[in-house]
Scaffold this motif. Structure first.
Motif, PDB file in Angstrom:
ATOM      1  N   VAL A  46       0.889  -1.162   0.000  1.00 55.62           N
ATOM      2  CA  VAL A  46       0.000   0.000   0.000  1.00 55.62           C
ATOM      3  C   VAL A  46       0.927   1.212   0.000  1.00 55.62           C
ATOM      4  CG1 VAL A  46      -1.945   1.158   1.108  1.00 55.62           C
ATOM      5  CG2 VAL A  46      -1.670  -1.327   1.361  1.00 55.62           C
ATOM      6  N   ASP A  47       1.030   1.847  -1.142  1.00 56.79           N
ATOM      7  CA  ASP A  47       2.011   2.919  -1.338  1.00 56.79           C
ATOM      8  C   ASP A  47       1.519   4.286  -0.876  1.00 56.79           C
ATOM      9  OD1 ASP A  47       4.116   1.453  -2.631  1.00 56.79           O
ATOM     10  OD2 ASP A  47       2.843   1.335  -4.408  1.00 56.79           O
ATOM     11  N   ASP A  48       2.494   5.096  -0.448  1.00 54.67           N
ATOM     12  CA  ASP A  48       2.299   6.525  -0.195  1.00 54.67           C
ATOM     13  C   ASP A  48       1.066   6.850   0.643  1.00 54.67           C
ATOM     14  OD1 ASP A  48       4.598   7.081  -1.724  1.00 54.67           O
ATOM     15  OD2 ASP A  48       3.420   6.966  -3.565  1.00 54.67           O
ATOM     16  N   VAL A  49       0.975   6.231   1.811  1.00 56.78           N
ATOM     17  CA  VAL A  49      -0.138   6.523   2.709  1.00 56.78           C
ATOM     18  C   VAL A  49       0.197   7.835   3.422  1.00 56.78           C
ATOM     19  CG1 VAL A  49      -1.570   5.662   4.584  1.00 56.78           C
ATOM     20  CG2 VAL A  49      -0.508   4.040   2.998  1.00 56.78           C
ATOM     21  N   PRO A  50      -0.661   8.850   3.270  1.00 58.18           N
ATOM     22  CA  PRO A  50      -0.334  10.156   3.851  1.00 58.18           C
ATOM     23  C   PRO A  50      -0.352  10.131   5.380  1.00 58.18           C
ATOM     24  CG  PRO A  50      -2.563  10.166   2.980  1.00 58.18           C
ATOM     25  CD  PRO A  50      -1.950   8.852   2.592  1.00 58.18           C
ATOM     26  N   PRO A  51       0.378  11.044   5.997  1.00 57.10           N
ATOM     27  CA  PRO A  51       0.387  11.084   7.464  1.00 57.10           C
ATOM     28  C   PRO A  51      -1.032  11.311   7.994  1.00 57.10           C
ATOM     29  CG  PRO A  51       1.597  12.961   6.540  1.00 57.10           C
ATOM     30  CD  PRO A  51       1.176  12.102   5.410  1.00 57.10           C
ATOM     31  N   GLY A  52      -1.424  10.502   8.948  1.00 57.24           N
ATOM     32  CA  GLY A  52      -2.761  10.617   9.526  1.00 57.24           C
ATOM     33  C   GLY A  52      -3.874  10.151   8.606  1.00 57.24           C
ATOM     34  N   GLY A  53      -3.547   9.612   7.448  1.00 57.23           N
ATOM     35  CA  GLY A  53      -4.559   9.192   6.473  1.00 57.23           C
ATOM     36  C   GLY A  53      -4.530   7.699   6.242  1.00 57.23           C
ATOM     37  N   SER A  54      -5.269   7.280   5.231  1.00 58.64           N
ATOM     38  CA  SER A  54      -5.284   5.862   4.879  1.00 58.64           C
ATOM     39  C   SER A  54      -5.310   5.711   3.367  1.00 58.64           C
ATOM     40  CB  SER A  54      -6.488   5.158   5.519  1.00 58.64           C
ATOM     41  OG  SER A  54      -7.690   5.731   5.052  1.00 58.64           O
ATOM     42  N   ALA A  55      -4.986   4.517   2.925  1.00 53.40           N
ATOM     43  CA  ALA A  55      -4.983   4.194   1.497  1.00 53.40           C
ATOM     44  C   ALA A  55      -5.321   2.718   1.369  1.00 53.40           C
ATOM     45  CB  ALA A  55      -3.627   4.501   0.870  1.00 53.40           C
ATOM     46  N   THR A  56      -5.718   2.318   0.172  1.00 55.93           N
ATOM     47  CA  THR A  56      -6.132   0.934  -0.042  1.00 55.93           C
ATOM     48  C   THR A  56      -5.381   0.292  -1.198  1.00 55.93           C
ATOM     49  OG1 THR A  56      -7.933   1.584  -1.507  1.00 55.93           O
ATOM     50  CG2 THR A  56      -8.460   1.388   0.826  1.00 55.93           C
ATOM     51  N   ALA A  57      -5.381  -1.010  -1.173  1.00 59.52           N
ATOM     52  CA  ALA A  57      -4.839  -1.837  -2.250  1.00 59.52           C
ATOM     53  C   ALA A  57      -5.674  -3.114  -2.248  1.00 59.52           C
ATOM     54  CB  ALA A  57      -3.369  -2.144  -2.017  1.00 59.52           C
ATOM     55  N   THR A  58      -5.447  -3.981  -3.202  1.00 56.86           N
ATOM     56  CA  THR A  58      -6.182  -5.242  -3.275  1.00 56.86           C
ATOM     57  C   THR A  58      -5.215  -6.411  -3.235  1.00 56.86           C
ATOM     58  OG1 THR A  58      -7.935  -4.211  -4.584  1.00 56.86           O
ATOM     59  CG2 THR A  58      -7.796  -6.611  -4.655  1.00 56.86           C
ATOM     60  N   ALA A  59      -5.483  -7.337  -2.328  1.00 59.77           N
ATOM     61  CA  ALA A  59      -4.718  -8.586  -2.270  1.00 59.77           C
ATOM     62  C   ALA A  59      -5.465  -9.593  -3.136  1.00 59.77           C
ATOM     63  CB  ALA A  59      -4.617  -9.086  -0.834  1.00 59.77           C
ATOM     64  N   ARG A  60      -4.746 -10.268  -4.014  1.00 60.08           N
ATOM     65  CA  ARG A  60      -5.345 -11.208  -4.970  1.00 60.08           C
ATOM     66  C   ARG A  60      -4.624 -12.539  -4.852  1.00 60.08           C
ATOM     67  NH1 ARG A  60      -4.250 -12.570 -10.284  1.00 60.08           N
ATOM     68  NH2 ARG A  60      -6.067 -12.870 -11.605  1.00 60.08           N
ATOM     69  N   SER A  61      -5.370 -13.617  -4.655  1.00 53.60           N
ATOM     70  CA  SER A  61      -4.752 -14.934  -4.508  1.00 53.60           C
ATOM     71  C   SER A  61      -3.973 -15.306  -5.755  1.00 53.60           C
ATOM     72  CB  SER A  61      -5.813 -15.994  -4.200  1.00 53.60           C
ATOM     73  OG  SER A  61      -6.673 -16.179  -5.311  1.00 53.60           O
ATOM     74  N   THR A  62      -3.011 -16.186  -5.577  1.00 52.69           N
ATOM     75  CA  THR A  62      -2.165 -16.589  -6.707  1.00 52.69           C
ATOM     76  C   THR A  62      -2.776 -17.724  -7.507  1.00 52.69           C
ATOM     77  OG1 THR A  62      -0.934 -18.142  -5.325  1.00 52.69           O
ATOM     78  CG2 THR A  62      -0.074 -15.887  -5.484  1.00 52.69           C
ATOM     79  N   HIS A  63      -3.841 -18.315  -6.988  1.00 53.02           N
ATOM     80  CA  HIS A  63      -4.539 -19.382  -7.711  1.00 53.02           C
ATOM     81  C   HIS A  63      -5.975 -19.460  -7.201  1.00 53.02           C
ATOM     82  CE1 HIS A  63      -2.604 -21.142  -4.143  1.00 53.02           C
ATOM     83  NE2 HIS A  63      -3.661 -21.923  -4.066  1.00 53.02           N
ATOM     84  N   ASP A  64      -6.809 -20.237  -7.879  1.00 56.23           N
ATOM     85  CA  ASP A  64      -8.204 -20.390  -7.459  1.00 56.23           C
ATOM     86  C   ASP A  64      -8.242 -21.063  -6.091  1.00 56.23           C
ATOM     87  OD1 ASP A  64      -8.812 -19.370  -9.933  1.00 56.23           O
ATOM     88  OD2 ASP A  64      -9.628 -21.235 -10.749  1.00 56.23           O
ATOM     89  N   LEU A  65      -9.080 -20.526  -5.223  1.00 57.49           N
ATOM     90  CA  LEU A  65      -9.209 -21.067  -3.880  1.00 57.49           C
ATOM     91  C   LEU A  65     -10.609 -21.647  -3.697  1.00 57.49           C
ATOM     92  CD1 LEU A  65      -7.510 -18.186  -1.845  1.00 57.49           C
ATOM     93  CD2 LEU A  65      -6.481 -20.316  -2.668  1.00 57.49           C
ATOM     94  N   PRO A  66     -10.730 -22.615  -2.815  1.00 59.44           N
ATOM     95  CA  PRO A  66     -12.058 -23.186  -2.590  1.00 59.44           C
ATOM     96  C   PRO A  66     -12.984 -22.168  -1.915  1.00 59.44           C
ATOM     97  CG  PRO A  66     -10.455 -24.124  -1.054  1.00 59.44           C
ATOM     98  CD  PRO A  66      -9.703 -23.264  -2.010  1.00 59.44           C
ATOM     99  N   GLU A  67     -14.263 -22.359  -2.084  1.00 56.88           N
ATOM    100  CA  GLU A  67     -15.237 -21.486  -1.438  1.00 56.88           C
ATOM    101  C   GLU A  67     -15.023 -21.530   0.072  1.00 56.88           C
ATOM    102  OE1 GLU A  67     -19.962 -20.624  -1.571  1.00 56.88           O
ATOM    103  OE2 GLU A  67     -18.880 -21.415  -3.300  1.00 56.88           O
ATOM    104  N   GLY A  68     -15.217 -20.409   0.693  1.00 56.03           N
ATOM    105  CA  GLY A  68     -15.040 -20.334   2.143  1.00 56.03           C
ATOM    106  C   GLY A  68     -13.637 -19.941   2.576  1.00 56.03           C
ATOM    107  N   ALA A  69     -12.742 -19.671   1.630  1.00 60.05           N
ATOM    108  CA  ALA A  69     -11.390 -19.233   1.987  1.00 60.05           C
ATOM    109  C   ALA A  69     -11.485 -17.897   2.717  1.00 60.05           C
ATOM    110  CB  ALA A  69     -10.529 -19.095   0.741  1.00 60.05           C
ATOM    111  N   ARG A  70     -10.725 -17.792   3.801  1.00 57.09           N
ATOM    112  CA  ARG A  70     -10.784 -16.589   4.631  1.00 57.09           C
ATOM    113  C   ARG A  70      -9.435 -15.861   4.613  1.00 57.09           C
ATOM    114  NH1 ARG A  70     -13.154 -19.255  10.072  1.00 57.09           N
ATOM    115  NH2 ARG A  70     -14.307 -20.856   8.981  1.00 57.09           N
ATOM    116  N   PRO A  71      -9.470 -14.566   4.337  1.00 57.20           N
ATOM    117  CA  PRO A  71      -8.217 -13.792   4.397  1.00 57.20           C
ATOM    118  C   PRO A  71      -7.963 -13.283   5.809  1.00 57.20           C
ATOM    119  CG  PRO A  71      -9.962 -12.418   3.561  1.00 57.20           C
ATOM    120  CD  PRO A  71     -10.575 -13.783   3.793  1.00 57.20           C
ATOM    121  N   GLY A  72      -6.711 -13.123   6.131  1.00 57.08           N
ATOM    122  CA  GLY A  72      -6.316 -12.536   7.416  1.00 57.08           C
ATOM    123  C   GLY A  72      -4.957 -11.888   7.281  1.00 57.08           C
TER     124      GLY A  72
END
Length: 160
Positions: free
Chosen positions: A127-153
């Motif tokens: 997550v690049d260039d997050v300003p001081p006191g602020g927030s920014a977003t990015a997307t994490a994408r799996s490297t392969h197909d995952l079964p239903e019910g996969a949980r990110p943490g």
């Protein structure tokens, strides 16, 4: 990273100790027939070396604390609801909140697990260039197909 110096603080301080002590050691070895210059008392040299050492130790401590402060910032990272992209890969939004006084980049390790906690995939997102006191977003994408019910943490996150 504006205003931040990178270097070898402890190593530089060690060199300063040597620079303070070596002239006296080198002068003691001169025997070219000329009278040797007066040497400072050993206690003075020891005192100077101790002061330089204490200063180097304090600087190393400050740098270490700065580094540690930026480790394990998982509490400043939140994940959105996971979804499956049209290509079949699992995705999740990653939001980083910057509590520092300067713009920072976050490196976030996301684990996708099955309902029983078994590891299915590991993704690292920046997550690049997050300003001081602020927030920014990015997307994490799996490297392969995952079964239903996969949980990110969030496994870990660092700020730099």
């Amino acid at each position: 990273m504006a205003g931040r110096r990178r270097g070898h603080g402890a190593a530089g301080a060690g060199a300063a100790v040597l620079a303070a002590v070596l002239p006296a050691v080198g002068a003691a070895g001169c025997t070219d027939g000329e009278p040797e210059p007066a040497e400072p008392p050993a206690s003075s040299l020891a005192s100077r070396a101790t002061e330089v050492w204490e200063s180097a130790t304090a600087e190393a401590g400050r740098r270490f604390e700065d580094l540690v402060r930026n480790l394990d910032v998982g509490k400043d990272v939140a994940l959105g609801s996971p979804s499956v992209a049209p290509d079949g890969r699992s995705t999740v939004g990653v939001t980083a909140r910057n509590t520092d006084d300067a713009a920072r980049t976050f490196l976030v390790q996301v684990h996708f697990t099955d309902p029983d906690g078994g590891l299915l995939d590991v993704v690292v997102v920046t997550v690049d260039d997050v300003p001081p006191g602020g927030s920014a977003t990015a997307t994490a994408r799996s490297t392969h197909d995952l079964p239903e019910g996969a949980r990110p943490g969030v496994e870990r996150a660092v700020r730099y």
